[in-house]
Design an enzyme around this catalytic site. Structure first.
Site, PDB file in Angstrom:
ATOM      1  N   GLU A 144      -1.778  10.801  -0.731  1.00 29.27           N
ATOM      2  CA  GLU A 144      -3.054  10.087  -0.744  1.00 29.27           C
ATOM      3  C   GLU A 144      -3.461   9.704   0.661  1.00 29.27           C
ATOM      4  OE1 GLU A 144      -5.708   6.471  -0.884  1.00 29.27           O
ATOM      5  OE2 GLU A 144      -3.759   6.772   0.064  1.00 29.27           O
ATOM      6  N   GLU A 145      -2.484   9.263   1.448  1.00 26.83           N
ATOM      7  CA  GLU A 145      -2.784   8.782   2.797  1.00 26.83           C
ATOM      8  C   GLU A 145      -3.213   9.913   3.739  1.00 26.83           C
ATOM      9  OE1 GLU A 145      -3.168   5.816   3.441  1.00 26.83           O
ATOM     10  OE2 GLU A 145      -1.845   4.550   2.263  1.00 26.83           O
TER      11      GLU A 145
ATOM     12  N   ASP B 104       0.833  -1.202   0.000  1.00 29.04           N
ATOM     13  CA  ASP B 104       0.000   0.000   0.000  1.00 29.04           C
ATOM     14  C   ASP B 104       0.870   1.255   0.000  1.00 29.04           C
ATOM     15  OD1 ASP B 104      -2.042   1.838   0.221  1.00 29.04           O
ATOM     16  OD2 ASP B 104      -2.443   1.418   2.336  1.00 29.04           O
TER      17      ASP B 104
ATOM     18  N   HIS C 165      -1.269  -0.665   6.731  1.00 25.27           N
ATOM     19  CA  HIS C 165      -0.928   0.548   7.483  1.00 25.27           C
ATOM     20  C   HIS C 165      -0.020   0.266   8.678  1.00 25.27           C
ATOM     21  CE1 HIS C 165      -4.252   3.483   5.867  1.00 25.27           C
ATOM     22  NE2 HIS C 165      -3.452   3.014   4.917  1.00 25.27           N
TER      23      HIS C 165
END
Length: 508
Positions: free
Chosen positions: A314-315, A282, A445
């Protein structure tokens, strides 16, 4: 299940049979690209899919891992690890002959450091509506409650600040009233900064809390903290430094002009990780697969202009893609025929999923538009999985990744996904193997999202599919927006979309 069909223009476009194609797209082929792949014109499906290999994609992921290892274990926005990831991607694309630009992405960033009674850096983030600045001062706790069940009204009334030392940092606890009320009461009492920490009375109120002051706006820095860190900061004699600042990172945009400059086929993947880890699935998976596709298509001369994007931040809230689309004129938006999004395509406990543009399994969330033409993108993905004998399912067309800004601009969109924190069911494990009862990505994550956090099979299949779709639409978007194109040289006969496994195994 919907009545599955491909639009007539697409069937006509993909009319001829290439009997040898399946041999090149089925998993298990050699992982090393033949010599000359980067310098030849990989115009046919057979040529391109021979050159886009698992080994090539994993080489990029290994580079992302090395960058993270050299920069504190992360490639998150605002860090040297992200900046080096940008340079890695941009330099390869420039060397391959693409027109590469770096577009700015601005975002707020926060730092929270306790100086006394202990010295430590804490995980934090700025509240939406926070002021900016750097503050070093004593910390004063305001009506907090550290005793279970820890119910409190910390900072909710002006009276809580009676005797508050002006210029100190106000430490308050989540509970009872809005974050804005706490922050504005502290500001009115003369606080130089605000720390709001989690309540700690249930497991979901232990970790970092970051929220919004909207519609209010503070003039002083307002940051969040977890319960344990707030408890440490509350010790008598505590001092701290709070920083809220605006940082600038970059998206990487690479373009190769086609015959038609007004029909742009765009694909993207976010390049940043979360702060906690290197982000190799990710989203090093989507970033690496897209990069390898772009490099192997660098010499292709197609009717349509192709544009690739590696998004920043993006996160932190889809900031890179939102800034990019928001910065385009309407005429520039109108040139984009379609957008394809690749966010997590090699999850270790994967299932193959396609954004459900035709709503055969899920309605979109309220307010999420599905632009006309998006179904045609879904059809190509599903037909490919059918062709190579891979079961697939739908995932909700939710807008919860970088395609959000594109669909809000009425640009047809689609994408692939292999799962994040969701739990694999027994039915799914019977179809895709893997471990029932475990997350699709057990390291989602987390710091363990490393080079080892990967399914070679899922990544290989999806890397080929990403390349297949990119070449297909580079030659014609007629099924999406009605703009005539040309057949891909060598062509291929595409079966009607029909999964090897049933739809409806993936919950919304």
């Amino acid at each position: 299940m919907r009545d599955r069909h491909l639009r007539v223009p697409f069937v006509a476009f993909m009319a001829a049979v290439a009997a040898t194609l399946v041999a090149f797209v089925l998993p298990g082929a050699a992982t090393s690209a033949p010599p000359g792949c980067e310098t030849r014109t990989n115009t046919t499906y057979q040529q391109l899919l021979t050159c886009v290999t698992l080994g090539g994609v994993r080489e990029h992921q290994a580079a992302f891992q090395a960058i993270a290892d050299a920069n504190g274990g992360t490639r998150s926005a605002g860090t040297p690890g992200y900046s080096e990831s940008v340079e890695y991607v941009a330099n390869l694309l420039e060397d391959a002959g693409y027109d590469v630009t770096r577009t700015d992405v601005q975002f707020p960033s926060a730092t929270l450091r306790q100086l006394t009674q202990v010295a430590a850096d804490y995980e934090t983030g700025p509240f939406t509506g926070s002021g900016f600045g750097t503050v070093t001062a004593s910390v004063t706790a305001v009506d907090i409650n550290l005793v279970p069940p820890r119910a409190n009204t910390s900072g909710c009334e002006a009276a809580d600040f009676a005797g508050f030392p002006a210029g100190n940092i106000a430490l308050m606890q989540r509970g009872t009233c809005a974050f804005a009320a706490k922050a504005l009461n502290a500001q009115a009492a003369g606080a130089s900064a605000v720390i709001i920490f989690n309540q700690g009375n249930t497991p979901d109120r232990e970790g970092l809390i970051v929220g919004t002051l909207a519609p209010s706006v503070a003039t002083i820095p307002v940051v969040g903290a977890g319960f344990a860190n707030g408890e440490s900061l509350s010790a008598p004699g505590s001092t701290a430094t709070v920083v809220v600042e605006v940082l600038t990172d970059s998206n990487v945009i690479a373009e190769k002009a086609g015959t038609n400059m007004d029909n742009v086929v765009m694909a993207g993947a976010h390049l940043d990780s979360v702060p906690a880890g290197p982000g190799i699935n990710d989203n090093g998976s989507g970033s690496a697969a897209l990069l390898e596709t772009a490099l192997m298509m660098a010499k292709v001369k197609a009717p349509n202009t192709v544009r690739y994007a590696w998004w920043g931040a993006e996160e932190l809230g889809l900031l890179g893609s939102s800034a990019y689309v928001g910065g385009l004129t309407q005429a520039e938006r109108d040139r984009i025929a379609m957008y394809m999004n690749y966010d997590m395509v090699g999850s270790p406990n994967y299932i193959f999923m396609v954004y459900d543009a035709d709503q055969s399994s899920f309605p979109p969330p309220a307010g999420v538009p599905i632009p006309d033409g998006s179904e045609a993108i879904e059809d190509v993905y599903e037909s490919y999985y059918t062709m190579v004998g891979e079961p697939y399912d739908d995932t909700q067309f939710s807008g919860r990744s970088d395609y959000q800004a594109f669909i809000e601009a009425d640009i047809p969109s689609g994408g692939l996904f292999t799962g994040a924190e969701g739990i694999k069911t027994a039915e799914q494990a019977s179809i895709w193997d893997g471990t029932a009862g475990a997350q699709y990505d057990p390291c989602y994550h987390l710091a363990c999202d490393t080079y080892a956090n990967n399914s070679d099979h899922a990544l290989e299949v999806n890397s080929d599919l990403i390349a297949f779709a990119q070449l297909t639409f580079a030659f014609s978007t007629e099924s999406v927006n009605g703009v005539p194109g040309k057949n891909v040289p060598g062509s291929a006969s595409m079966p009607l979309p029909e999964p090897a496994g049933p739809e409806g195994t993936f919950g919304s």
